[in-house]
Design an enzyme around this catalytic site. Structure first.
Site, PDB file in Angstrom:
ATOM      1  N   THR A   1       1.517  -7.024 -13.101  1.00 39.51           N
ATOM      2  CA  THR A   1       0.586  -6.471 -14.090  1.00 39.51           C
ATOM      3  C   THR A   1       1.156  -5.211 -14.747  1.00 39.51           C
ATOM      4  O   THR A   1       0.568  -4.700 -15.696  1.00 39.51           O
ATOM      5  CB  THR A   1      -0.790  -6.160 -13.450  1.00 39.51           C
TER       6      THR A   1
ATOM      7  N   LYS B   1       4.427   3.371 -12.033  1.00 43.43           N
ATOM      8  CA  LYS B   1       4.168   2.320 -11.043  1.00 43.43           C
ATOM      9  C   LYS B   1       3.562   2.901  -9.765  1.00 43.43           C
ATOM     10  O   LYS B   1       4.095   3.864  -9.205  1.00 43.43           O
ATOM     11  CB  LYS B   1       5.456   1.558 -10.726  1.00 43.43           C
TER      12      LYS B   1
ATOM     13  N   GLU C   1       5.835  -3.229  -0.677  1.00 39.37           N
ATOM     14  CA  GLU C   1       5.591  -2.284  -1.776  1.00 39.37           C
ATOM     15  C   GLU C   1       6.710  -2.320  -2.817  1.00 39.37           C
ATOM     16  O   GLU C   1       7.871  -2.492  -2.448  1.00 39.37           O
ATOM     17  CB  GLU C   1       5.546  -0.865  -1.215  1.00 39.37           C
ATOM     18  N   ASP C   2       6.358  -2.117  -4.080  1.00 38.49           N
ATOM     19  CA  ASP C   2       7.389  -2.086  -5.133  1.00 38.49           C
ATOM     20  C   ASP C   2       7.618  -0.675  -5.683  1.00 38.49           C
ATOM     21  O   ASP C   2       8.536  -0.486  -6.478  1.00 38.49           O
ATOM     22  CB  ASP C   2       7.001  -2.995  -6.301  1.00 38.49           C
TER      23      ASP C   2
ATOM     24  N   LYS D   1      -1.359   7.302  -3.349  1.00 42.98           N
ATOM     25  CA  LYS D   1      -0.017   7.169  -2.775  1.00 42.98           C
ATOM     26  C   LYS D   1       0.848   8.274  -3.399  1.00 42.98           C
ATOM     27  O   LYS D   1       0.668   8.545  -4.586  1.00 42.98           O
ATOM     28  CB  LYS D   1       0.585   5.800  -3.134  1.00 42.98           C
TER      29      LYS D   1
ATOM     30  N   ASP E   1       0.892  -4.575  -1.315  1.00 43.44           N
ATOM     31  CA  ASP E   1       0.537  -3.887  -2.552  1.00 43.44           C
ATOM     32  C   ASP E   1       0.226  -5.010  -3.566  1.00 43.44           C
ATOM     33  O   ASP E   1       0.581  -6.170  -3.337  1.00 43.44           O
ATOM     34  CB  ASP E   1       1.741  -3.040  -2.991  1.00 43.44           C
ATOM     35  N   LEU E   2      -0.416  -4.686  -4.659  1.00 44.53           N
ATOM     36  CA  LEU E   2      -0.761  -5.745  -5.619  1.00 44.53           C
ATOM     37  C   LEU E   2       0.219  -5.782  -6.797  1.00 44.53           C
ATOM     38  O   LEU E   2       1.036  -6.694  -6.928  1.00 44.53           O
ATOM     39  CB  LEU E   2      -2.199  -5.543  -6.123  1.00 44.53           C
ATOM     40  N   ASP E   3       0.128  -4.751  -7.631  1.00 47.12           N
ATOM     41  CA  ASP E   3       0.932  -4.751  -8.848  1.00 47.12           C
ATOM     42  C   ASP E   3       2.411  -4.572  -8.515  1.00 47.12           C
ATOM     43  O   ASP E   3       2.796  -3.597  -7.874  1.00 47.12           O
ATOM     44  CB  ASP E   3       0.459  -3.608  -9.758  1.00 47.12           C
TER      45      ASP E   3
ATOM     46  N   SER F   1      -3.944  -1.428  -2.511  1.00 48.88           N
ATOM     47  CA  SER F   1      -3.539  -1.172  -3.904  1.00 48.88           C
ATOM     48  C   SER F   1      -4.213   0.072  -4.467  1.00 48.88           C
ATOM     49  O   SER F   1      -5.327   0.411  -4.076  1.00 48.88           O
ATOM     50  CB  SER F   1      -3.936  -2.390  -4.753  1.00 48.88           C
ATOM     51  N   ALA F   2      -3.533   0.719  -5.411  1.00 53.03           N
ATOM     52  CA  ALA F   2      -4.109   1.886  -6.092  1.00 53.03           C
ATOM     53  C   ALA F   2      -5.072   1.462  -7.198  1.00 53.03           C
ATOM     54  O   ALA F   2      -5.807   2.288  -7.740  1.00 53.03           O
ATOM     55  CB  ALA F   2      -2.988   2.730  -6.694  1.00 53.03           C
TER      56      ALA F   2
HETATM   57  P1  B16 Z   1      -6.052   0.676 -12.430  1.00 56.21           P
HETATM   58  P2  B16 Z   1      -0.657  -1.042  -7.230  1.00 56.21           P
HETATM   59  C1  B16 Z   1      -1.287   0.415  -9.404  1.00 56.21           C
HETATM   60  O1  B16 Z   1      -1.377  -0.783  -8.664  1.00 56.21           O
HETATM   61  C2  B16 Z   1      -0.329   0.249 -10.568  1.00 56.21           C
HETATM   62  O2  B16 Z   1       0.998   0.081 -10.096  1.00 56.21           O
HETATM   63  C3  B16 Z   1      -0.377   1.463 -11.465  1.00 56.21           C
HETATM   64  O3  B16 Z   1       0.490   1.273 -12.580  1.00 56.21           O
HETATM   65  C4  B16 Z   1      -1.824   1.674 -11.935  1.00 56.21           C
HETATM   66  O4  B16 Z   1      -1.933   2.836 -12.766  1.00 56.21           O
HETATM   67  C5  B16 Z   1      -2.720   1.824 -10.712  1.00 56.21           C
HETATM   68  O5  B16 Z   1      -2.606   0.668  -9.900  1.00 56.21           O
HETATM   69  C6  B16 Z   1      -4.180   2.014 -11.110  1.00 56.21           C
HETATM   70  O6  B16 Z   1      -4.625   0.838 -11.711  1.00 56.21           O
HETATM   71  O7  B16 Z   1      -5.979   1.389 -13.741  1.00 56.21           O
HETATM   72  O8  B16 Z   1      -6.183  -0.819 -12.552  1.00 56.21           O
HETATM   73  O9  B16 Z   1      -7.079   1.269 -11.507  1.00 56.21           O
HETATM   74  O10 B16 Z   1       0.811  -1.144  -7.508  1.00 56.21           O
HETATM   75  O11 B16 Z   1      -1.011   0.095  -6.291  1.00 56.21           O
HETATM   76  O12 B16 Z   1      -1.258  -2.358  -6.799  1.00 56.21           O
HETATM   77 MG    MG Z   2       2.805  -1.680  -6.966  1.00 54.00          MG
END
Ligand code: B16
Ligand code: MG
Length: 219
Positions: free
Chosen positions: A18, A46, A170-171, A146, A10-12, A115-116
């Site tokens: 972030t 998250k 994953e976090d 997710k 996962d990224l964030d 990542s989302a």
């Molecule tokens: P964006 P991940 C997610 O990243 C974030 O945890 C979540 O807070 C955010 O709303 C989502 O990405 C969408 O991000 O606005 O940059 O498209 O944890 O899946 O890497």
């Molecule tokens: Mg995450």
């Protein structure tokens, strides 16, 4: 190393933090609309997609927006969020992550991003990791958020690794559930009391020993 396994990050919250920038940008949006929310409520955002995050925030403020205004607010939030991302560099890679990535590269273990975020590629470029990944699947590639397993299943397919041989870091609760729903090996990064559904949980990447990774890969 001989292994039929692959790794999906996962990224964030796993590679970079972030979440703090998302919080600042969402909070500004709420404040501009005349209400506020807490850091505790932010935990619920998250791993949640941009659209669903705004829906939740508007619920907290008991507000409704027209479709057009909803879209405008999402764009404003993203613009504000990207102004923080613009300042990012390699220093933002969370402690312990680089050593695991180096280990995977050295041992020719394929790894992907799952990542989302629709900004994932921009962020990876800022922190100089974009070229290192064998595959990238992000918010622009999926239609189901997710805890749906879609993002991780596409990542495994791109790596040519079977779901049951994929190890996911994953976090978020939704992310751990997505990995479990995909029948993958889930490793939670965060608090055990929050990520208890994961197969393994570590407080952070500094606690993830290379020996543990080796055992998972050769099991
Ligand atoms: P964006 P991940 C997610 O990243 C974030 O945890 C979540 O807070 C955010 O709303 C989502 O990405 C969408 O991000 O606005 O940059 O498209 O944890 O899946 O890497
Ligand atoms: Mg995450």
């Amino acid at each position: 190393m001989k292994t039929n396994k692959g790794v999906i990050f996962d990224l964030d919250g796993v590679i970079v933090d972030t979440a703090k920038f998302h919080f600042l940008a969402w909070r500004k949006l709420a404040n501009d609309l005349g209400f506020d929310f807490t850091e505790e409520q932010n935990e619920q955002l998250k791993g949640v997609s941009r659209v669903n995050s705004l829906k939740k925030i508007l619920d907290w403020g008991a507000m409704e927006l027209s479709d057009e205004e909803f879209k405008r607010q999402m764009a404003l939030k993203n613009e504000n969020y990207l102004s923080y991302v613009e300042e990012m560099d390699e220093q933002e890679i969370l402690p312990g992550v680089q050593k695991v990535i180096d280990y995977l590269i050295k041992n020719r273990v394929p790894f992907a991003l799952g990542s989302a975020s629709k900004n994932a590629r921009t962020i990876l470029e800022k922190i100089n990791l974009l070229e290192k990944f064998d595959a990238i699947v992000d918010g622009t590639d999926v239609s189901k958020a997710k805890p749906d397993p879609e993002v991780f299943l596409i990542a495994a397919e791109k790596l040519k690794i079977k779901p049951e041989n994929s190890i996911v870091f994953e976090d978020s609760v939704a992310g751990v559930q997505a990995a479990n729903n995909a029948k993958m090996i889930s490793v939670g990064i965060g608090e055990k009391k929050i990520l208890g559904e994961a197969d393994y949980v570590f407080p952070g990447f500094t606690e993830v020993e290379l020996d543990f990774i080796k055992k998972l890969l050769t099991k």
